[in-house]
Each structure stands twice: as C-alpha cells, then as structure tokens.
Motif scaffolding. Structure first.
Motif, PDB file in Angstrom:
ATOM      1  N   TRP A   1       0.829  -1.201   0.000  1.00  0.00           N
ATOM      2  CA  TRP A   1       0.000   0.000   0.000  1.00  0.00           C
ATOM      3  C   TRP A   1       0.869   1.258   0.000  1.00  0.00           C
ATOM      4  O   TRP A   1       0.569   2.236  -0.681  1.00  0.00           O
ATOM      5  CB  TRP A   1      -0.948   0.010   1.184  1.00  0.00           C
ATOM      6  CG  TRP A   1      -2.069  -0.985   1.080  1.00  0.00           C
ATOM      7  CD1 TRP A   1      -2.538  -1.589  -0.052  1.00  0.00           C
ATOM      8  CD2 TRP A   1      -2.860  -1.471   2.157  1.00  0.00           C
ATOM      9  NE1 TRP A   1      -3.580  -2.429   0.265  1.00  0.00           N
ATOM     10  CE2 TRP A   1      -3.798  -2.373   1.611  1.00  0.00           C
ATOM     11  CE3 TRP A   1      -2.872  -1.240   3.518  1.00  0.00           C
ATOM     12  CZ2 TRP A   1      -4.745  -3.043   2.387  1.00  0.00           C
ATOM     13  CZ3 TRP A   1      -3.812  -1.902   4.303  1.00  0.00           C
ATOM     14  CH2 TRP A   1      -4.739  -2.793   3.732  1.00  0.00           C
TER      15      TRP A   1
ATOM     16  N   HIS B   1       3.817   1.569  -1.247  1.00  0.00           N
ATOM     17  CA  HIS B   1       4.364   1.694  -2.600  1.00  0.00           C
ATOM     18  C   HIS B   1       3.310   2.284  -3.553  1.00  0.00           C
ATOM     19  O   HIS B   1       3.623   3.156  -4.370  1.00  0.00           O
ATOM     20  CB  HIS B   1       4.847   0.339  -3.109  1.00  0.00           C
ATOM     21  CG  HIS B   1       5.318   0.379  -4.523  1.00  0.00           C
ATOM     22  ND1 HIS B   1       6.498   0.982  -4.900  1.00  0.00           N
ATOM     23  CD2 HIS B   1       4.755  -0.085  -5.669  1.00  0.00           C
ATOM     24  CE1 HIS B   1       6.639   0.887  -6.206  1.00  0.00           C
ATOM     25  NE2 HIS B   1       5.592   0.236  -6.700  1.00  0.00           N
ATOM     26  N   GLN B   2       2.072   1.818  -3.442  1.00  0.00           N
ATOM     27  CA  GLN B   2       1.000   2.336  -4.298  1.00  0.00           C
ATOM     28  C   GLN B   2       0.764   3.822  -4.060  1.00  0.00           C
ATOM     29  O   GLN B   2       0.526   4.586  -4.999  1.00  0.00           O
ATOM     30  CB  GLN B   2      -0.293   1.546  -4.082  1.00  0.00           C
ATOM     31  CG  GLN B   2      -0.219   0.135  -4.615  1.00  0.00           C
ATOM     32  CD  GLN B   2      -1.458  -0.679  -4.267  1.00  0.00           C
ATOM     33  OE1 GLN B   2      -2.129  -0.434  -3.260  1.00  0.00           O
ATOM     34  NE2 GLN B   2      -1.755  -1.671  -5.097  1.00  0.00           N
TER      35      GLN B   2
ATOM     36  N   GLN C   1      -0.481   5.833  -7.467  1.00  0.00           N
ATOM     37  CA  GLN C   1      -1.681   5.073  -7.854  1.00  0.00           C
ATOM     38  C   GLN C   1      -2.898   5.581  -7.098  1.00  0.00           C
ATOM     39  O   GLN C   1      -4.014   5.543  -7.629  1.00  0.00           O
ATOM     40  CB  GLN C   1      -1.484   3.576  -7.579  1.00  0.00           C
ATOM     41  CG  GLN C   1      -0.641   2.875  -8.610  1.00  0.00           C
ATOM     42  CD  GLN C   1      -0.548   1.400  -8.282  1.00  0.00           C
ATOM     43  OE1 GLN C   1       0.348   0.976  -7.559  1.00  0.00           O
ATOM     44  NE2 GLN C   1      -1.477   0.631  -8.806  1.00  0.00           N
TER      45      GLN C   1
ATOM     46  N   LEU D   1      -7.383   5.108  -1.415  1.00  0.00           N
ATOM     47  CA  LEU D   1      -6.916   3.712  -1.346  1.00  0.00           C
ATOM     48  C   LEU D   1      -7.962   2.845  -0.657  1.00  0.00           C
ATOM     49  O   LEU D   1      -8.302   1.759  -1.140  1.00  0.00           O
ATOM     50  CB  LEU D   1      -5.574   3.643  -0.614  1.00  0.00           C
ATOM     51  CG  LEU D   1      -5.018   2.264  -0.289  1.00  0.00           C
ATOM     52  CD1 LEU D   1      -4.677   1.492  -1.552  1.00  0.00           C
ATOM     53  CD2 LEU D   1      -3.785   2.393   0.609  1.00  0.00           C
TER      54      LEU D   1
ATOM     55  N   LYS E   1     -10.012  -0.344  -2.237  1.00  0.00           N
ATOM     56  CA  LYS E   1      -9.855  -1.679  -1.653  1.00  0.00           C
ATOM     57  C   LYS E   1     -11.100  -2.130  -0.905  1.00  0.00           C
ATOM     58  O   LYS E   1     -11.152  -3.246  -0.391  1.00  0.00           O
ATOM     59  CB  LYS E   1      -8.654  -1.709  -0.696  1.00  0.00           C
ATOM     60  CG  LYS E   1      -7.334  -1.332  -1.335  1.00  0.00           C
ATOM     61  CD  LYS E   1      -6.927  -2.329  -2.377  1.00  0.00           C
ATOM     62  CE  LYS E   1      -5.602  -1.920  -3.006  1.00  0.00           C
ATOM     63  NZ  LYS E   1      -5.202  -2.801  -4.080  1.00  0.00           N
TER      64      LYS E   1
END
Length: 138
Positions: A60, A62-63, A68, A75, A79
C-alpha cells in the motif's frame, strides 16, 4: 533444566520440563524457557497474519508513493476497506528494519503479535526494540 523422578519400585520415570503455553491467534504454542542448556534452537515460526499485514502495508505504501492513489481515503475506497484500518496497517511500515526482517524470516518473538502493533508503537526504532513484546527478540 528438567527434573527427573523415579518411582520407589523403579517402574515409572517422571520427567518435568519447564515450558510456557502462549496463545498465537487461534493456536497455542509451547515456548521453551530462555536458556541455552539442553534446548535445541527454535525453528523459524512464520506468523502468517503478521507477515501478510507487513507485506500488505509495504504494498500500500508503494502504491501511495507511486501515485496510484493520492490519499489513504482513495486507497481505502478502492480496496473496499475502512480508512482507519488501512491507516493502522500502514503504521507497520514504520517498524525498524531488523524487526521487519525478523517478521519476514519468522524469527520474531512469540510475544510479537499484530493486534498490539496496529494499536500503536513508538516511531523511534530504539524505543520499538525496548517494547515488552519485542525485547525478548533482541
């Protein structure tokens, strides 16, 4: 060290070995005492719940860093998870590198569990290493 006792007639040998039983999620583990005498080194014990949470937290992170998702709320919505839950799990990325490595290798202490960690821990690595559920590792 174990205690041995032989019955008077010599037909029964009783051996007492000190140990503790610790709860790990829904399982129970037998933990040997902290001695080097007569005890084989413990095999790595991967805590899948803790391991999955750490891996997910870094994924997460990294995203978020890759753009992203712009926010934790975005996020969480993608998800289909609660924003608070994601925030708590993301805290695991602040663990000291040696503690993360121990979790990945299954060398974390039996007392280190996910629930106390997601409730919060100090961000300073030295203070993390002194936590009661971590100190037995070092």
């Amino acid at each position: 060290m174990s205690n041995r006792e032989i019955s008077r007639d010599g037909s029964l040998l009783t051996v007492s070995i000190p140990m503790a039983i610790r709860k790990r999620g829904v399982r129970k583990l037998v933990v040997s005492p902290n001695t080097t005498e007569g005890w084989a080194p413990t095999r790595p014990r991967i805590d899948n719940t803790l391991l999955r949470a750490v891996v997910q937290a870094f994924a997460w992170k990294h995203q978020l860093e890759a753009g992203q998702f712009v926010t934790i709320s975005e996020l969480a919505e993608a998800k289909k998870l609660d924003r608070s839950f994601i925030s708590h799990v993301l805290r695991l990325t602040l663990l000291a590198p040696d503690l993360v490595e121990a979790i990945l290798d299954g060398r974390q202490p039996a007392t280190m569990q996910l629930q106390p960690l997601v409730r919060g821990f100090p961000v300073e690595w030295e203070r993390q290493r002194r936590l009661p559920n971590v100190a037995t590792f070092l």
